[in-house]
Motif scaffolding. Sequence first.
Motif, mmCIF file in Angstrom:
data_model
loop_
_atom_site.group_PDB
_atom_site.id
_atom_site.type_symbol
_atom_site.label_atom_id
_atom_site.label_comp_id
_atom_site.label_asym_id
_atom_site.label_seq_id
_atom_site.Cartn_x
_atom_site.Cartn_y
_atom_site.Cartn_z
ATOM 1 N N ARG A 46 -10.756 1.152 3.796
ATOM 2 C CA ARG A 46 -10.732 1.691 2.819
ATOM 3 C C ARG A 46 -10.057 0.761 1.802
ATOM 4 O O ARG A 46 -10.558 0.676 0.417
ATOM 5 C CB ARG A 46 -9.695 2.909 3.024
ATOM 6 C CG ARG A 46 -9.466 3.849 2.015
ATOM 7 C CD ARG A 46 -8.492 5.007 2.551
ATOM 8 N NE ARG A 46 -7.352 4.836 2.181
ATOM 9 C CZ ARG A 46 -6.474 5.468 1.380
ATOM 10 N NH1 ARG A 46 -6.862 6.225 0.506
ATOM 11 N NH2 ARG A 46 -5.057 4.967 1.487
ATOM 12 N N ILE A 47 -9.254 -0.026 2.110
ATOM 13 C CA ILE A 47 -8.481 -0.952 1.219
ATOM 14 C C ILE A 47 -9.393 -2.205 0.656
ATOM 15 O O ILE A 47 -9.630 -2.376 -0.370
ATOM 16 C CB ILE A 47 -7.247 -1.900 1.984
ATOM 17 C CG1 ILE A 47 -6.105 -0.916 2.156
ATOM 18 C CG2 ILE A 47 -6.960 -3.035 1.312
ATOM 19 C CD1 ILE A 47 -5.204 -1.377 3.169
ATOM 20 N N ILE A 99 0.767 -1.315 -0.125
ATOM 21 C CA ILE A 99 0.009 0.118 -0.023
ATOM 22 C C ILE A 99 0.929 1.165 -0.048
ATOM 23 O O ILE A 99 0.700 2.245 -0.752
ATOM 24 C CB ILE A 99 -0.994 -0.157 1.088
ATOM 25 C CG1 ILE A 99 -1.961 -0.950 0.956
ATOM 26 C CG2 ILE A 99 -1.798 1.339 1.492
ATOM 27 C CD1 ILE A 99 -2.875 -0.850 -0.243
ATOM 28 N N THR A 107 -0.215 -4.506 3.891
ATOM 29 C CA THR A 107 0.318 -3.444 4.579
ATOM 30 C C THR A 107 0.589 -3.716 5.936
ATOM 31 O O THR A 107 0.335 -4.834 6.504
ATOM 32 C CB THR A 107 -1.076 -2.533 4.632
ATOM 33 O OG1 THR A 107 -1.062 -1.399 5.423
ATOM 34 C CG2 THR A 107 -2.252 -3.401 4.962
ATOM 35 N N ALA A 146 -4.003 -6.625 -0.980
ATOM 36 C CA ALA A 146 -3.219 -5.403 -0.354
ATOM 37 C C ALA A 146 -2.182 -5.898 0.651
ATOM 38 O O ALA A 146 -2.567 -6.908 1.322
ATOM 39 C CB ALA A 146 -4.097 -4.375 0.254
ATOM 40 N N SER A 185 -4.430 0.217 -7.200
ATOM 41 C CA SER A 185 -5.751 -0.709 -7.195
ATOM 42 C C SER A 185 -6.520 -0.210 -7.831
ATOM 43 O O SER A 185 -7.381 -0.695 -8.593
ATOM 44 C CB SER A 185 -5.849 -1.198 -5.763
ATOM 45 O OG SER A 185 -4.775 -1.682 -5.224
ATOM 46 N N GLU A 198 -8.098 2.258 7.672
ATOM 47 C CA GLU A 198 -7.321 1.762 6.285
ATOM 48 C C GLU A 198 -7.801 0.609 5.702
ATOM 49 O O GLU A 198 -7.759 0.347 4.492
ATOM 50 C CB GLU A 198 -5.789 1.826 6.602
ATOM 51 C CG GLU A 198 -4.701 1.338 5.757
ATOM 52 C CD GLU A 198 -3.948 2.066 5.139
ATOM 53 O OE1 GLU A 198 -4.120 3.361 5.428
ATOM 54 O OE2 GLU A 198 -3.086 1.769 4.380
ATOM 55 N N CYS A 225 -9.491 -3.677 -3.066
ATOM 56 C CA CYS A 225 -8.749 -5.090 -2.944
ATOM 57 C C CYS A 225 -9.545 -6.265 -2.783
ATOM 58 O O CYS A 225 -10.759 -6.021 -2.028
ATOM 59 C CB CYS A 225 -7.556 -4.821 -2.110
ATOM 60 S SG CYS A 225 -6.520 -3.523 -2.650
ATOM 61 N N PHE A 246 -3.048 1.909 -3.029
ATOM 62 C CA PHE A 246 -4.586 1.791 -3.241
ATOM 63 C C PHE A 246 -4.741 2.762 -4.308
ATOM 64 O O PHE A 246 -6.015 2.258 -5.162
ATOM 65 C CB PHE A 246 -4.843 2.836 -1.735
ATOM 66 C CG PHE A 246 -6.365 3.050 -1.733
ATOM 67 C CD1 PHE A 246 -7.347 2.306 -1.235
ATOM 68 C CD2 PHE A 246 -6.847 4.339 -2.350
ATOM 69 C CE1 PHE A 246 -8.664 2.423 -1.179
ATOM 70 C CE2 PHE A 246 -8.042 4.696 -2.155
ATOM 71 C CZ PHE A 246 -9.268 3.670 -1.675
ATOM 72 N N GLN A 247 -4.130 3.601 -4.781
ATOM 73 C CA GLN A 247 -4.783 4.358 -5.925
ATOM 74 C C GLN A 247 -4.334 3.413 -7.134
ATOM 75 O O GLN A 247 -5.080 3.493 -7.944
ATOM 76 C CB GLN A 247 -3.692 5.630 -6.180
ATOM 77 C CG GLN A 247 -3.899 6.667 -4.978
ATOM 78 C CD GLN A 247 -2.624 7.742 -5.196
ATOM 79 O OE1 GLN A 247 -1.700 7.530 -4.984
ATOM 80 N NE2 GLN A 247 -3.073 8.809 -4.950
#
Length: 617
Positions: free
Chosen positions: A481-482, A442, A471, A469, A453, A478, A486, A450-451
């Motif tokens: 968000r992932i 990440i 991380t 992901a 993906s 987080e 993902c 993230f971007q």
Amino acid sequence: MRVSPDHIYFKDRQSRFIRINEKLARHFGIAHPSEAIGKTDFDFFDSKHSRAAFDDEQHLMANGQALIGVEEEEDWRDGHVTWVSTTKVPIQNDAGEVVGILGISRDITARKIAEAALRKTNEELRTAKDAAEMANLAKSEFLANMSHEIRTPMNAILGFSELLANKVRDPRHLEYVQAVHSSGKSLLNLINDILDLSKVEAGKLNLELTAIDPSSILRELQTVFSRKVEEKGLIYTTDVANDFPKAVVLDETRLRQVLLNLIGNAIKFTEYGFVRVVARTEMGATDNELRLVFEVHDSGIGIPEDQRGTIFGAFEQQRGQSHAKYGGTGLGLAISKRLVDLMGGKISVESTVGKGSIFRVTLFDVEEALMAESHPLDSSDSNATILFEPATILVAEDVLLNRELIHGFLADLHLEIVEATNGRDAVKLAREKKPALILMDIKMPELDGFQASAILKDDPSTASIPIVAVTASTMKMEEERIKTVCDGFLRKPIGRTDLLNLLRRFLQHTMGAPVAAQASPGAEEAFCSLDAVQVHDPEGLRRRLETELVPLWTGIQDVLIVNQVLEFAEKAIAIAVTHKATRLANWADKLRNDASLFDMHGMEQTLAQFPDFLAQL
Ligand code: ADP
């Protein structure tokens, strides 16, 4: 009027005082009420207040409406301020004309001062509370960030020591590597504990409720501790009551964490005797309430009465306890207590010094479930052979060490690995190579994982490629968000088992029997029977071995040139993969390992097994 506690006054149409009572005279600071006659508010108050009062009165007299209970701030000419609650009504003569007003006002200055003080205190409290919350948030964010920073190098320490432990042969060196690994693990545990504690304290830990089977956790824990128990010669029993539910809604990870800690302590603090884990139900407050009780009994050192409360505090241990003997950080019970609180339960202890202790967790109003969810991706069969179909994996990771680590973990799996060192390259390579899976770090330069993906998931040509992901973050936000872009999630430090479990979710594979050959290198039984998995086209396999491998084998058998052995091993692996021949793959893999370690003796022994293998076919 004389004894009235309120100020009473009459004014004429020009708002001049006609009569006032003594209380008001005192308020005005004059000796006698008569001194006020003919004067107006302007003679006593600041012009702003006087003007406002005058306007009110004129308006009141013009429209005949009373002012009732109005709170007024009185600014005096000398600068001091008082407050009154005022009622003013128009006075009419016999002809019905308004001739003036009657005013009654009460001094409410004391109340106003108290109110202002209260407001100020409240404001101060609110500011202090905000500051404390900010500080707590900053603390938990700091800890989360710091743990992130520590976890990243831990990834390399734990991962490489795990890899090295499988390769190092010298027993002394192996001991060193194992010490690095186990110290690394303790450090990671400590970091996790501190993080957990701060998360619960900051209210950031959310329970993940699923349908679970608690007795299976107890069975699993008994296995986890079996070696330790055996080493100490203790008797460990698990008693689950007959009426204990098969499935309940709880947070499995957190329940396991609490029990793991209590059982771990019981074993640690018991030299002789037993550890007994009990799971039972208890009468609830109502007929409908399901109450679960977990108890961990031990026959250990016990806890003095005055310390039975304090041990649940952070970093608290029994006074004078030998650190050399018991170690620990004193965080386990603190975390357990907070977790049990979070689960709406309570934790308590009974103990007799020298005889033993009982730690009891009671969970109130637990919801019974129909069936526990199964977890097919556990590590229990991690030592079985996994044979992946040929596939390409894109590893996007900016840190070289981490890329090497993943390489190391995947080395034996016959997968093609392509690498990107930033998010932009990851997007480019994914579009070009269409890998079967992307491991996406990440935190990366240029574009973060993230971007990258998000871009790939938006592009129809790459949207279906699963992205996992990777991380070091432990922030729930987080993670959430992932999850939006993902398909999976791996937390650093990555372990080989986790990685394999994950690959099994996304890649085509077959499962073989446990790898006996790895446990006892060079063991003759390595391929004394045909593969446990159905070999694909055994006749074809035999032909290929004879035509493609036997000539090579004859050539390298005596001279043992490492490069040639490597080449031979690679070829054997490729054939094994096509024919799903697990044991051949393992054998060739071991040979490749021997060759890459320049282990002449190992190579010789492994190569010598080849004819037996052929004979089996
Ligand atoms: P740690 O085990 O790391 O010291 P814990 O918070 O789990 O931290 O336990 C705090 C302390 O409580 C221990 O150090 C020990 O003094 C005491 N304690 C916990 N469990 C037991 C037990 N089963 N028997 C005796 N003492 C115990």
